[in-house]
Design a protein around this motif. Sequence first.
Motif, PDB file in Angstrom:
ATOM      1  N   ARG A  44       0.815  -1.215   0.000  1.00  0.00           N
ATOM      2  CA  ARG A  44       0.000   0.000   0.000  1.00  0.00           C
ATOM      3  C   ARG A  44       0.852   1.269   0.000  1.00  0.00           C
ATOM      4  O   ARG A  44       0.328   2.372  -0.088  1.00  0.00           O
ATOM      5  N   LEU A  45       2.150   1.141   0.126  1.00  0.00           N
ATOM      6  CA  LEU A  45       3.038   2.298   0.180  1.00  0.00           C
ATOM      7  C   LEU A  45       3.456   2.725  -1.221  1.00  0.00           C
ATOM      8  O   LEU A  45       3.662   1.898  -2.097  1.00  0.00           O
ATOM      9  N   ASP A  46       3.571   4.024  -1.396  1.00  0.00           N
ATOM     10  CA  ASP A  46       4.068   4.588  -2.651  1.00  0.00           C
ATOM     11  C   ASP A  46       5.381   5.283  -2.330  1.00  0.00           C
ATOM     12  O   ASP A  46       5.388   6.387  -1.781  1.00  0.00           O
ATOM     13  N   PRO A  47       6.519   4.641  -2.626  1.00  0.00           N
ATOM     14  CA  PRO A  47       7.810   5.234  -2.257  1.00  0.00           C
ATOM     15  C   PRO A  47       8.074   6.584  -2.911  1.00  0.00           C
ATOM     16  O   PRO A  47       8.888   7.357  -2.431  1.00  0.00           O
ATOM     17  N   THR A  48       7.384   6.887  -3.996  1.00  0.00           N
ATOM     18  CA  THR A  48       7.581   8.188  -4.649  1.00  0.00           C
ATOM     19  C   THR A  48       6.549   9.214  -4.195  1.00  0.00           C
ATOM     20  O   THR A  48       6.629  10.371  -4.569  1.00  0.00           O
ATOM     21  N   GLY A  49       5.567   8.780  -3.403  1.00  0.00           N
ATOM     22  CA  GLY A  49       4.502   9.673  -2.962  1.00  0.00           C
ATOM     23  C   GLY A  49       4.910  10.526  -1.779  1.00  0.00           C
ATOM     24  O   GLY A  49       5.889  10.250  -1.088  1.00  0.00           O
ATOM     25  N   ARG A  50       4.145  11.581  -1.564  1.00  0.00           N
ATOM     26  CA  ARG A  50       4.382  12.453  -0.414  1.00  0.00           C
ATOM     27  C   ARG A  50       3.579  11.957   0.779  1.00  0.00           C
ATOM     28  O   ARG A  50       2.669  11.145   0.637  1.00  0.00           O
ATOM     29  N   CYS A  51       3.897  12.456   1.942  1.00  0.00           N
ATOM     30  CA  CYS A  51       3.209  12.065   3.169  1.00  0.00           C
ATOM     31  C   CYS A  51       1.751  12.525   3.144  1.00  0.00           C
ATOM     32  O   CYS A  51       1.429  13.578   2.591  1.00  0.00           O
ATOM     33  N   LEU A  52       0.896  11.741   3.781  1.00  0.00           N
ATOM     34  CA  LEU A  52      -0.512  12.082   3.930  1.00  0.00           C
ATOM     35  C   LEU A  52      -0.724  12.776   5.264  1.00  0.00           C
ATOM     36  O   LEU A  52       0.021  12.551   6.220  1.00  0.00           O
ATOM     37  N   CYS A  53      -1.785  13.577   5.351  1.00  0.00           N
ATOM     38  CA  CYS A  53      -2.142  14.221   6.614  1.00  0.00           C
ATOM     39  C   CYS A  53      -2.683  13.154   7.569  1.00  0.00           C
ATOM     40  O   CYS A  53      -2.999  12.027   7.147  1.00  0.00           O
ATOM     41  N   PRO A  54      -2.819  13.453   8.856  1.00  0.00           N
ATOM     42  CA  PRO A  54      -3.314  12.461   9.805  1.00  0.00           C
ATOM     43  C   PRO A  54      -4.666  11.858   9.413  1.00  0.00           C
ATOM     44  O   PRO A  54      -4.863  10.648   9.532  1.00  0.00           O
ATOM     45  N   GLU A  55      -5.581  12.671   8.917  1.00  0.00           N
ATOM     46  CA  GLU A  55      -6.909  12.170   8.563  1.00  0.00           C
ATOM     47  C   GLU A  55      -6.850  11.228   7.362  1.00  0.00           C
ATOM     48  O   GLU A  55      -7.457  10.159   7.363  1.00  0.00           O
ATOM     49  N   CYS A  56      -6.126  11.603   6.321  1.00  0.00           N
ATOM     50  CA  CYS A  56      -6.023  10.759   5.128  1.00  0.00           C
ATOM     51  C   CYS A  56      -5.223   9.489   5.418  1.00  0.00           C
ATOM     52  O   CYS A  56      -5.558   8.415   4.907  1.00  0.00           O
ATOM     53  N   LEU A  57      -4.189   9.587   6.252  1.00  0.00           N
ATOM     54  CA  LEU A  57      -3.429   8.395   6.609  1.00  0.00           C
ATOM     55  C   LEU A  57      -4.298   7.441   7.423  1.00  0.00           C
ATOM     56  O   LEU A  57      -4.291   6.231   7.179  1.00  0.00           O
ATOM     57  N   ALA A  58      -5.096   7.961   8.358  1.00  0.00           N
ATOM     58  CA  ALA A  58      -5.997   7.112   9.143  1.00  0.00           C
ATOM     59  C   ALA A  58      -7.013   6.420   8.238  1.00  0.00           C
ATOM     60  O   ALA A  58      -7.308   5.225   8.409  1.00  0.00           O
ATOM     61  N   ALA A  59      -7.528   7.129   7.244  1.00  0.00           N
ATOM     62  CA  ALA A  59      -8.487   6.536   6.306  1.00  0.00           C
ATOM     63  C   ALA A  59      -7.820   5.440   5.478  1.00  0.00           C
ATOM     64  O   ALA A  59      -8.413   4.382   5.237  1.00  0.00           O
ATOM     65  N   GLU A  60      -6.583   5.656   5.051  1.00  0.00           N
ATOM     66  CA  GLU A  60      -5.851   4.647   4.267  1.00  0.00           C
ATOM     67  C   GLU A  60      -5.557   3.420   5.122  1.00  0.00           C
ATOM     68  O   GLU A  60      -5.668   2.280   4.656  1.00  0.00           O
ATOM     69  N   ILE A  61      -5.210   3.612   6.382  1.00  0.00           N
ATOM     70  CA  ILE A  61      -4.968   2.496   7.300  1.00  0.00           C
ATOM     71  C   ILE A  61      -6.247   1.693   7.489  1.00  0.00           C
ATOM     72  O   ILE A  61      -6.233   0.454   7.473  1.00  0.00           O
ATOM     73  N   ALA A  62      -7.386   2.381   7.635  1.00  0.00           N
ATOM     74  CA  ALA A  62      -8.675   1.698   7.793  1.00  0.00           C
ATOM     75  C   ALA A  62      -9.023   0.898   6.542  1.00  0.00           C
ATOM     76  O   ALA A  62      -9.492  -0.246   6.638  1.00  0.00           O
ATOM     77  N   ARG A  63      -8.780   1.468   5.362  1.00  0.00           N
ATOM     78  CA  ARG A  63      -9.035   0.734   4.113  1.00  0.00           C
ATOM     79  C   ARG A  63      -8.146  -0.500   4.008  1.00  0.00           C
ATOM     80  O   ARG A  63      -8.570  -1.557   3.570  1.00  0.00           O
ATOM     81  N   ALA A  64      -6.893  -0.360   4.415  1.00  0.00           N
ATOM     82  CA  ALA A  64      -5.952  -1.476   4.337  1.00  0.00           C
ATOM     83  C   ALA A  64      -6.344  -2.602   5.289  1.00  0.00           C
ATOM     84  O   ALA A  64      -6.049  -3.769   5.024  1.00  0.00           O
ATOM     85  N   ALA A  65      -7.013  -2.258   6.377  1.00  0.00           N
ATOM     86  CA  ALA A  65      -7.413  -3.272   7.363  1.00  0.00           C
ATOM     87  C   ALA A  65      -8.633  -4.064   6.921  1.00  0.00           C
ATOM     88  O   ALA A  65      -8.888  -5.148   7.456  1.00  0.00           O
ATOM     89  N   GLN A  66      -9.376  -3.547   5.943  1.00  0.00           N
ATOM     90  CA  GLN A  66     -10.556  -4.253   5.452  1.00  0.00           C
ATOM     91  C   GLN A  66     -10.132  -5.331   4.471  1.00  0.00           C
ATOM     92  O   GLN A  66      -9.250  -5.111   3.637  1.00  0.00           O
ATOM     93  N   PRO A  67     -10.779  -6.526   4.548  1.00  0.00           N
ATOM     94  CA  PRO A  67     -10.419  -7.576   3.600  1.00  0.00           C
ATOM     95  C   PRO A  67     -10.834  -7.178   2.180  1.00  0.00           C
ATOM     96  O   PRO A  67     -11.814  -6.461   1.991  1.00  0.00           O
TER      97      PRO A  67
END
Length: 74
Positions: A44-67
Motif C-alpha cells: 500500500r506504500l508509494d515510495p515516490t509519494g508524499r506524506c498524507l495528513c493524519p486524517e487521510c493516513l488514518a483513512a488509508e490504514i482503515a481501508r488497508a485493514a478491510q479484507p
Amino acid sequence: MKPSASRPQGSARCPRCGNAFDCAMHAQPFDCWCREMPALPPERLDPTGRCLCPECLAAEIARAAQPEPGANSP
C-alpha cells in the motif's frame, strides 16, 4: 520574503485533500506523529509519494485493514 518562509519548517500539504499539516519525516532524529499510527502494508506504500495528513493516513490504514472483496471466496 520567500514563499516558503510563511510556512513553518516541517509544514507539508497533503496530496489527497490539500490540508496543511506538520511533518517530521526528515527530522533528525525521526520523531513524527505518524510513528504512533499502525504501519501500512508494504504493497500500500508509494515510495515516490508524499506524506498524507493524519486524517487521510488514518483513512488509508482503515481501508488497508478491510479484507479485499472476494479474498475469502473459494
